[in-house]
Design a protein around this motif. Sequence first.
Motif, mmCIF file in Angstrom:
data_model
loop_
_atom_site.group_PDB
_atom_site.id
_atom_site.type_symbol
_atom_site.label_atom_id
_atom_site.label_comp_id
_atom_site.label_asym_id
_atom_site.label_seq_id
_atom_site.Cartn_x
_atom_site.Cartn_y
_atom_site.Cartn_z
ATOM 1 N N LYS A 63 -21.089 -46.701 16.986
ATOM 2 C CA LYS A 63 -20.184 -46.076 18.052
ATOM 3 C C LYS A 63 -20.676 -46.544 19.531
ATOM 4 O O LYS A 63 -21.979 -46.885 19.503
ATOM 5 C CB LYS A 63 -20.541 -44.766 17.991
ATOM 6 C CG LYS A 63 -19.828 -43.821 16.893
ATOM 7 C CD LYS A 63 -20.182 -42.287 17.256
ATOM 8 C CE LYS A 63 -19.728 -41.460 15.912
ATOM 9 N NZ LYS A 63 -20.015 -39.967 15.983
ATOM 10 N N ILE A 165 0.253 -47.054 13.413
ATOM 11 C CA ILE A 165 0.216 -45.599 13.428
ATOM 12 C C ILE A 165 1.602 -44.859 13.456
ATOM 13 O O ILE A 165 1.857 -43.860 13.157
ATOM 14 C CB ILE A 165 -0.600 -45.317 14.511
ATOM 15 C CG1 ILE A 165 -2.429 -45.493 14.476
ATOM 16 C CG2 ILE A 165 -0.661 -43.753 14.887
ATOM 17 C CD1 ILE A 165 -3.058 -45.087 13.195
ATOM 18 N N LYS B 63 0.063 -43.153 3.452
ATOM 19 C CA LYS B 63 0.246 -41.922 4.608
ATOM 20 C C LYS B 63 1.136 -40.817 4.076
ATOM 21 O O LYS B 63 1.944 -40.849 3.231
ATOM 22 C CB LYS B 63 1.109 -42.465 5.806
ATOM 23 C CG LYS B 63 0.370 -43.398 6.683
ATOM 24 C CD LYS B 63 1.216 -43.903 7.787
ATOM 25 C CE LYS B 63 0.624 -44.978 8.702
ATOM 26 N NZ LYS B 63 1.314 -45.479 9.683
ATOM 27 N N LEU B 126 -1.436 -39.634 11.553
ATOM 28 C CA LEU B 126 -1.717 -39.576 13.103
ATOM 29 C C LEU B 126 -0.310 -39.439 13.605
ATOM 30 O O LEU B 126 -0.236 -38.640 14.820
ATOM 31 C CB LEU B 126 -2.514 -40.479 13.505
ATOM 32 C CG LEU B 126 -4.047 -40.427 13.193
ATOM 33 C CD1 LEU B 126 -4.851 -41.683 13.524
ATOM 34 C CD2 LEU B 126 -4.692 -39.330 14.062
ATOM 35 N N GLY B 127 0.546 -40.319 13.349
ATOM 36 C CA GLY B 127 1.877 -40.563 14.012
ATOM 37 C C GLY B 127 2.661 -39.336 13.881
ATOM 38 O O GLY B 127 3.310 -38.732 14.808
ATOM 39 N N ALA B 130 0.988 -36.632 16.080
ATOM 40 C CA ALA B 130 1.234 -36.740 17.658
ATOM 41 C C ALA B 130 2.599 -36.366 17.827
ATOM 42 O O ALA B 130 3.158 -35.891 19.179
ATOM 43 C CB ALA B 130 0.906 -38.162 17.892
ATOM 44 N N ASP B 131 3.586 -36.916 17.001
ATOM 45 C CA ASP B 131 5.127 -36.683 17.411
ATOM 46 C C ASP B 131 5.345 -34.920 17.149
ATOM 47 O O ASP B 131 5.873 -34.493 18.316
ATOM 48 C CB ASP B 131 6.047 -37.247 16.376
ATOM 49 C CG ASP B 131 6.190 -38.511 16.356
ATOM 50 O OD1 ASP B 131 6.332 -38.911 17.659
ATOM 51 O OD2 ASP B 131 6.908 -39.105 15.336
ATOM 52 N N ASP B 141 -7.060 -30.908 21.840
ATOM 53 C CA ASP B 141 -7.865 -31.801 22.423
ATOM 54 C C ASP B 141 -8.309 -33.188 21.972
ATOM 55 O O ASP B 141 -8.502 -33.951 22.349
ATOM 56 C CB ASP B 141 -9.159 -30.975 22.420
ATOM 57 C CG ASP B 141 -9.214 -30.135 23.499
ATOM 58 O OD1 ASP B 141 -8.835 -29.952 24.700
ATOM 59 O OD2 ASP B 141 -9.686 -28.504 23.142
ATOM 60 N N LEU B 142 -7.998 -33.031 20.517
ATOM 61 C CA LEU B 142 -7.881 -34.219 19.679
ATOM 62 C C LEU B 142 -7.270 -33.894 18.513
ATOM 63 O O LEU B 142 -7.323 -32.987 17.850
ATOM 64 C CB LEU B 142 -9.650 -34.636 19.380
ATOM 65 C CG LEU B 142 -9.916 -35.877 18.555
ATOM 66 C CD1 LEU B 142 -9.339 -37.151 19.278
ATOM 67 C CD2 LEU B 142 -11.206 -36.047 18.260
ATOM 68 N N ILE B 143 -6.770 -35.001 18.074
ATOM 69 C CA ILE B 143 -5.767 -34.854 16.837
ATOM 70 C C ILE B 143 -6.475 -35.751 15.934
ATOM 71 O O ILE B 143 -6.642 -36.940 16.071
ATOM 72 C CB ILE B 143 -4.310 -35.598 16.871
ATOM 73 C CG1 ILE B 143 -3.307 -34.662 17.797
ATOM 74 C CG2 ILE B 143 -3.767 -35.954 15.484
ATOM 75 C CD1 ILE B 143 -2.190 -35.243 18.020
ATOM 76 N N GLU B 147 -6.054 -39.667 7.849
ATOM 77 C CA GLU B 147 -5.890 -41.067 7.985
ATOM 78 C C GLU B 147 -7.227 -41.560 8.664
ATOM 79 O O GLU B 147 -7.294 -42.942 8.528
ATOM 80 C CB GLU B 147 -4.639 -41.202 8.971
ATOM 81 C CG GLU B 147 -4.248 -42.643 8.834
ATOM 82 C CD GLU B 147 -3.059 -42.734 9.763
ATOM 83 O OE1 GLU B 147 -2.323 -41.580 10.453
ATOM 84 O OE2 GLU B 147 -2.388 -44.136 9.669
ATOM 85 N N VAL B 148 -7.810 -41.025 9.596
ATOM 86 C CA VAL B 148 -8.963 -41.337 10.239
ATOM 87 C C VAL B 148 -10.039 -41.555 9.119
ATOM 88 O O VAL B 148 -10.719 -42.631 9.241
ATOM 89 C CB VAL B 148 -9.411 -40.393 11.371
ATOM 90 C CG1 VAL B 148 -10.783 -40.782 11.986
ATOM 91 C CG2 VAL B 148 -8.352 -40.238 12.518
ATOM 92 N N ASP B 164 -19.204 -35.503 12.428
ATOM 93 C CA ASP B 164 -19.653 -36.886 12.510
ATOM 94 C C ASP B 164 -19.193 -37.431 13.978
ATOM 95 O O ASP B 164 -19.820 -37.567 14.911
ATOM 96 C CB ASP B 164 -19.533 -37.653 11.647
ATOM 97 C CG ASP B 164 -19.694 -39.165 11.994
ATOM 98 O OD1 ASP B 164 -21.194 -39.445 12.132
ATOM 99 O OD2 ASP B 164 -19.183 -39.971 11.723
ATOM 100 N N ILE B 165 -17.899 -36.989 14.009
ATOM 101 C CA ILE B 165 -17.106 -37.317 15.510
ATOM 102 C C ILE B 165 -17.615 -36.826 16.677
ATOM 103 O O ILE B 165 -17.937 -37.510 17.534
ATOM 104 C CB ILE B 165 -15.586 -36.919 15.216
ATOM 105 C CG1 ILE B 165 -14.843 -37.711 14.276
ATOM 106 C CG2 ILE B 165 -14.808 -36.960 16.642
ATOM 107 C CD1 ILE B 165 -14.433 -39.111 14.289
ATOM 108 N N PHE B 166 -18.168 -35.468 16.667
ATOM 109 C CA PHE B 166 -18.632 -34.835 17.594
ATOM 110 C C PHE B 166 -20.192 -35.036 17.734
ATOM 111 O O PHE B 166 -20.706 -34.156 18.590
ATOM 112 C CB PHE B 166 -18.491 -33.443 17.808
ATOM 113 C CG PHE B 166 -16.674 -33.522 18.077
ATOM 114 C CD1 PHE B 166 -16.208 -33.578 19.612
ATOM 115 C CD2 PHE B 166 -15.685 -33.258 17.455
ATOM 116 C CE1 PHE B 166 -14.909 -33.661 20.032
ATOM 117 C CE2 PHE B 166 -14.482 -33.119 17.603
ATOM 118 C CZ PHE B 166 -14.122 -33.405 18.997
ATOM 119 N N ASP B 167 -20.795 -35.403 16.818
ATOM 120 C CA ASP B 167 -22.114 -35.698 16.542
ATOM 121 C C ASP B 167 -22.938 -34.335 16.527
ATOM 122 O O ASP B 167 -24.026 -33.954 17.413
ATOM 123 C CB ASP B 167 -22.719 -36.428 18.070
ATOM 124 C CG ASP B 167 -24.107 -37.161 17.582
ATOM 125 O OD1 ASP B 167 -24.646 -37.173 16.475
ATOM 126 O OD2 ASP B 167 -24.726 -37.580 18.420
#
Lengths: 233, 233
Positions: A63, A165, B63, B126-127, B130-131, B141-143, B147-148, B164-167
Amino acid sequence: MIKPSKILAFDVFGTIVDWHGSIVAEVERLGLAVDPIEFASAWRSGYKPAMAKVRSGKLGWTKIDDLHRSILDDLLKSFDINSLSESQIHDLNQIWHRLNPWPDTVEGLGRLKRQSMIVTLSNGNLGLLADMAKNAALPWDLILSAEVFRHYKPDPETYLGVADIFDVSPEEVMLVAAHKDDLLAAKACGLKTAFIERPLEFGPKVIRDDLHRESFTDYHAKDLNDLATQLGC
Amino acid sequence: MIKPSKILAFDVFGTIVDWHGSIVAEVERLGLAVDPIEFASAWRSGYKPAMAKVRSGKLGWTKIDDLHRSILDDLLKSFDINSLSESQIHDLNQIWHRLNPWPDTVEGLGRLKRQSMIVTLSNGNLGLLADMAKNAALPWDLILSAEVFRHYKPDPETYLGVADIFDVSPEEVMLVAAHKDDLLAAKACGLKTAFIERPLEFGPKVIRDDLHRESFTDYHAKDLNDLATQLGC
């Protein structure tokens, strides 16, 4: 629903936020015994070589937070700074989560968001970009990162990943960036391109000579409000 | 900056949006010669078996959009519907991008967002997410999506992936969901848990008998506004 031809993907460091000014201010706030401008520039200069190690496979997926920290540790040695505790060093590294937007950023994104899907396409990691967006009120529709694609820009997987995406073709995505190498790589993948002049990206002492219009960009704008106007927002 | 103990990860289908009511309304709007309630339930019922094929490795990464489409194609055959063109079928499949939020969702998320980082943890792609967020004004704040992580819930990689993403450590993340199996799997990974009652998730004709408080949930709330009140927002 958003038409697929209306997806705008934004570079972040330099295009959306002022990394140089934010780091200079933080170094001054901490009272470090260094030239803040030199320190900010040196930190950023370590960025591309660090990513190149990941892109070439020399280093496994890492990262940006960890790359920033590794560069910072080296910098603290070379600038001979011994006054910071571990938690202060950690907090200094987190400055990249708190970078300030350019004066036009929030208003410009708000205008562009009305008719487009606005997403990030940054080498910054997801946690960093989410913290930054919350801190600076950046109204992203979706935060995308090299971390999602496990590839750093300018690898094609990142630009083509945005199209995938949203299940659209590459020409239905436009990259918005202040860096011509980023735009050239996006163009090579079939994306549309918009260049944003950021004359102060490297601080007020660096006169940039690369802000002229190029034949390979579809749009050329002074800032995000100018782009919004050109796009009829 | 957001304290790491304040990350709320939300399940989406059923917890945030009313998939059943939205699909029933769409089927009625299209005038399909089927029982809309039966059709909506059958579509959703195909979801877990389809994901199970991906989770077991029988099917490579796919997906949710494509899983939904595959289930829909089977449904149109079994319900003997031949009246739709390819573009109408595609648009019907996109209903999952346009699901309506519950009446408390937008206000509740707005309150929770004031003191927490609010993120999705959904099997939706994700798409799609987001739609949906843009369409329904969901202030994420974050999607984040399966899929990630290239794993579907309830695989541990999804719950641990948020931390893990936010440690941060897993106990610094709380999963908010209307489904007890999702919460149990999150709990097993060390996350905090909040159950949201959604008595109408399967439509007004299905009386749910699983809405009681459980010992394994840290919070139990009627809806998102109730959760916000309990968390002092």
